[in-house]
Scaffold this motif. Structure first.
Motif, PDB file in Angstrom:
ATOM      1  N   ILE A 138      63.390 -11.568  71.877  1.00 57.05           N
ATOM      2  CA  ILE A 138      62.919 -10.210  72.170  1.00 57.05           C
ATOM      3  C   ILE A 138      61.594 -10.238  72.910  1.00 57.05           C
ATOM      4  CG2 ILE A 138      62.171  -8.027  71.144  1.00 57.05           C
ATOM      5  CD1 ILE A 138      64.226  -8.533  68.914  1.00 57.05           C
ATOM      6  N   THR A 139      60.581 -10.834  72.295  1.00 56.68           N
ATOM      7  CA  THR A 139      59.240 -10.779  72.864  1.00 56.68           C
ATOM      8  C   THR A 139      59.078 -11.704  74.063  1.00 56.68           C
ATOM      9  OG1 THR A 139      58.274 -10.142  70.757  1.00 56.68           O
ATOM     10  CG2 THR A 139      56.796 -11.142  72.345  1.00 56.68           C
ATOM     11  N   MET A 140      59.339 -12.974  73.870  1.00 57.15           N
ATOM     12  CA  MET A 140      59.087 -13.933  74.950  1.00 57.15           C
ATOM     13  C   MET A 140      59.965 -13.684  76.163  1.00 57.15           C
ATOM     14  SD  MET A 140      58.454 -17.411  72.777  1.00 57.15           S
ATOM     15  CE  MET A 140      58.679 -18.444  74.179  1.00 57.15           C
ATOM     16  N   ALA A 141      61.220 -13.403  75.939  1.00 58.76           N
ATOM     17  CA  ALA A 141      62.116 -13.152  77.072  1.00 58.76           C
ATOM     18  C   ALA A 141      61.695 -11.903  77.846  1.00 58.76           C
ATOM     19  CB  ALA A 141      63.545 -13.013  76.582  1.00 58.76           C
ATOM     20  N   GLY A 142      61.314 -10.864  77.118  1.00 60.07           N
ATOM     21  CA  GLY A 142      60.887  -9.631  77.778  1.00 60.07           C
ATOM     22  C   GLY A 142      59.593  -9.806  78.570  1.00 60.07           C
ATOM     23  N   ILE A 143      58.626 -10.470  77.966  1.00 63.03           N
ATOM     24  CA  ILE A 143      57.349 -10.685  78.656  1.00 63.03           C
ATOM     25  C   ILE A 143      57.543 -11.611  79.849  1.00 63.03           C
ATOM     26  CG2 ILE A 143      55.074 -11.743  78.412  1.00 63.03           C
ATOM     27  CD1 ILE A 143      54.969 -10.584  75.581  1.00 63.03           C
ATOM     28  N   ASP A 144      58.313 -12.685  79.677  1.00 63.74           N
ATOM     29  CA  ASP A 144      58.572 -13.592  80.805  1.00 63.74           C
ATOM     30  C   ASP A 144      59.215 -12.858  81.973  1.00 63.74           C
ATOM     31  OD1 ASP A 144      57.483 -15.850  79.694  1.00 63.74           O
ATOM     32  OD2 ASP A 144      59.399 -16.701  79.047  1.00 63.74           O
ATOM     33  N   ARG A 145      60.189 -12.013  81.667  1.00 66.38           N
ATOM     34  CA  ARG A 145      60.874 -11.260  82.716  1.00 66.38           C
ATOM     35  C   ARG A 145      59.901 -10.333  83.445  1.00 66.38           C
ATOM     36  NH1 ARG A 145      63.695  -7.990  79.882  1.00 66.38           N
ATOM     37  NH2 ARG A 145      64.818  -9.661  78.850  1.00 66.38           N
ATOM     38  N   LYS A 146      59.063  -9.610  82.710  1.00 66.07           N
ATOM     39  CA  LYS A 146      58.111  -8.682  83.335  1.00 66.07           C
ATOM     40  C   LYS A 146      57.071  -9.414  84.173  1.00 66.07           C
ATOM     41  CE  LYS A 146      58.597  -5.348  79.609  1.00 66.07           C
ATOM     42  NZ  LYS A 146      57.975  -4.827  78.385  1.00 66.07           N
ATOM     43  N   VAL A 147      56.532 -10.513  83.654  1.00 67.20           N
ATOM     44  CA  VAL A 147      55.530 -11.276  84.405  1.00 67.20           C
ATOM     45  C   VAL A 147      56.156 -11.919  85.634  1.00 67.20           C
ATOM     46  CG1 VAL A 147      53.980 -13.270  84.300  1.00 67.20           C
ATOM     47  CG2 VAL A 147      54.055 -11.666  82.394  1.00 67.20           C
ATOM     48  N   LEU A 148      57.364 -12.432  85.505  1.00 64.52           N
ATOM     49  CA  LEU A 148      58.045 -13.048  86.638  1.00 64.52           C
ATOM     50  C   LEU A 148      58.314 -12.024  87.739  1.00 64.52           C
ATOM     51  CD1 LEU A 148      59.187 -15.737  87.608  1.00 64.52           C
ATOM     52  CD2 LEU A 148      61.358 -15.101  86.572  1.00 64.52           C
ATOM     53  N   LEU A 170      42.781 -19.551  75.530  1.00 64.25           N
ATOM     54  CA  LEU A 170      44.064 -20.197  75.816  1.00 64.25           C
ATOM     55  C   LEU A 170      44.459 -20.062  77.288  1.00 64.25           C
ATOM     56  CD1 LEU A 170      46.013 -18.899  72.698  1.00 64.25           C
ATOM     57  CD2 LEU A 170      45.149 -21.210  73.066  1.00 64.25           C
ATOM     58  N   GLN A 171      43.603 -19.468  78.105  1.00 58.57           N
ATOM     59  CA  GLN A 171      43.912 -19.200  79.510  1.00 58.57           C
ATOM     60  C   GLN A 171      44.235 -20.486  80.275  1.00 58.57           C
ATOM     61  OE1 GLN A 171      44.170 -16.045  80.734  1.00 58.57           O
ATOM     62  NE2 GLN A 171      44.815 -16.843  82.704  1.00 58.57           N
ATOM     63  N   ARG A 172      43.653 -21.619  79.866  1.00 64.92           N
ATOM     64  CA  ARG A 172      43.930 -22.882  80.554  1.00 64.92           C
ATOM     65  C   ARG A 172      45.369 -23.336  80.336  1.00 64.92           C
ATOM     66  NH1 ARG A 172      39.646 -26.466  77.928  1.00 64.92           N
ATOM     67  NH2 ARG A 172      39.485 -24.712  76.533  1.00 64.92           N
ATOM     68  N   ILE A 173      45.969 -22.901  79.222  1.00 62.79           N
ATOM     69  CA  ILE A 173      47.310 -23.361  78.877  1.00 62.79           C
ATOM     70  C   ILE A 173      48.377 -22.449  79.469  1.00 62.79           C
ATOM     71  CG2 ILE A 173      48.866 -23.852  76.960  1.00 62.79           C
ATOM     72  CD1 ILE A 173      46.324 -24.411  75.285  1.00 62.79           C
ATOM     73  N   PHE A 174      48.152 -21.142  79.400  1.00 64.18           N
ATOM     74  CA  PHE A 174      49.117 -20.183  79.952  1.00 64.18           C
ATOM     75  C   PHE A 174      48.381 -18.918  80.354  1.00 64.18           C
ATOM     76  CE2 PHE A 174      48.776 -18.791  75.661  1.00 64.18           C
ATOM     77  CZ  PHE A 174      49.183 -17.478  75.598  1.00 64.18           C
ATOM     78  N   ASP A 175      49.084 -18.032  81.043  1.00 66.05           N
ATOM     79  CA  ASP A 175      48.500 -16.805  81.591  1.00 66.05           C
ATOM     80  C   ASP A 175      48.389 -15.738  80.495  1.00 66.05           C
ATOM     81  OD1 ASP A 175      47.571 -14.846  83.239  1.00 66.05           O
ATOM     82  OD2 ASP A 175      49.390 -14.678  84.436  1.00 66.05           O
ATOM     83  N   VAL A 176      47.303 -15.808  79.726  1.00 60.88           N
ATOM     84  CA  VAL A 176      47.106 -14.907  78.593  1.00 60.88           C
ATOM     85  C   VAL A 176      46.962 -13.456  79.046  1.00 60.88           C
ATOM     86  CG1 VAL A 176      45.630 -14.390  76.610  1.00 60.88           C
ATOM     87  CG2 VAL A 176      45.991 -16.741  77.285  1.00 60.88           C
ATOM     88  N   ALA A 177      46.264 -13.256  80.133  1.00 57.12           N
ATOM     89  CA  ALA A 177      46.007 -11.893  80.599  1.00 57.12           C
ATOM     90  C   ALA A 177      47.304 -11.135  80.871  1.00 57.12           C
ATOM     91  CB  ALA A 177      45.130 -11.928  81.844  1.00 57.12           C
ATOM     92  N   ASN A 178      48.235 -11.757  81.559  1.00 53.48           N
ATOM     93  CA  ASN A 178      49.511 -11.091  81.850  1.00 53.48           C
ATOM     94  C   ASN A 178      50.381 -10.949  80.613  1.00 53.48           C
ATOM     95  OD1 ASN A 178      49.413 -10.253  84.521  1.00 53.48           O
ATOM     96  ND2 ASN A 178      49.920 -12.289  85.274  1.00 53.48           N
TER      97      ASN A 178
END
Length: 113
Positions: A26-36, A70-78
């Motif tokens: 639910i969460t990761m797939a939705g956020i990944d889709r929106k950021v992509l 955690l910004q160095r590891i992944f795009d926290v802001a988005n």
């Protein structure tokens, strides 16, 4: 193992698995889709052993100042930009279920009779 500890441990094993499934689908797939769709790249290109789910959960739940470390590891802001209230609740459920599991494992090791 005593009777109550056996059932608590059974729940403690089921909850993290269930919460991981919910959080990832639910969460990761939705956020990944929106950021992509908005940026054209994945927020976290590295996902070794499913650790990305922990990064996402901490990035959503922690206060902004701590999460930005955690910004160095992944795009926290988005990730935070596209996270909804439901995503925050699922993140809390995900982290608490793992904490409950680890707490019971620790209690078993320490208080084993």
């Amino acid at each position: 193992m005593t009777g109550w500890f056996f059932w608590a441990f059974a729940v403690a094993i089921f909850l993290p698995l269930f919460s991981c499934l919910l959080f990832a689908r639910i969460t990761m797939a939705g956020i990944d889709r929106k950021v992509l769709n908005s940026t054209g790249k994945h927020p976290c290109a590295w996902d070794e052993f499913g650790v990305r789910s922990m990064f996402y959960a901490y990035g959503i739940v922690l206060p902004e100042r701590q999460a930005m470390r955690l910004q160095r590891i992944f795009d926290v802001a988005n990730v935070r930009k596209y996270a909804t209230r439901r995503d925050k609740l699922l993140s809390i459920f995900f982290l608490l279920s793992w904490l409950f599991f680890l707490g019971l494992v620790f209690a078993d090791v320490v208080f084993r009779s």
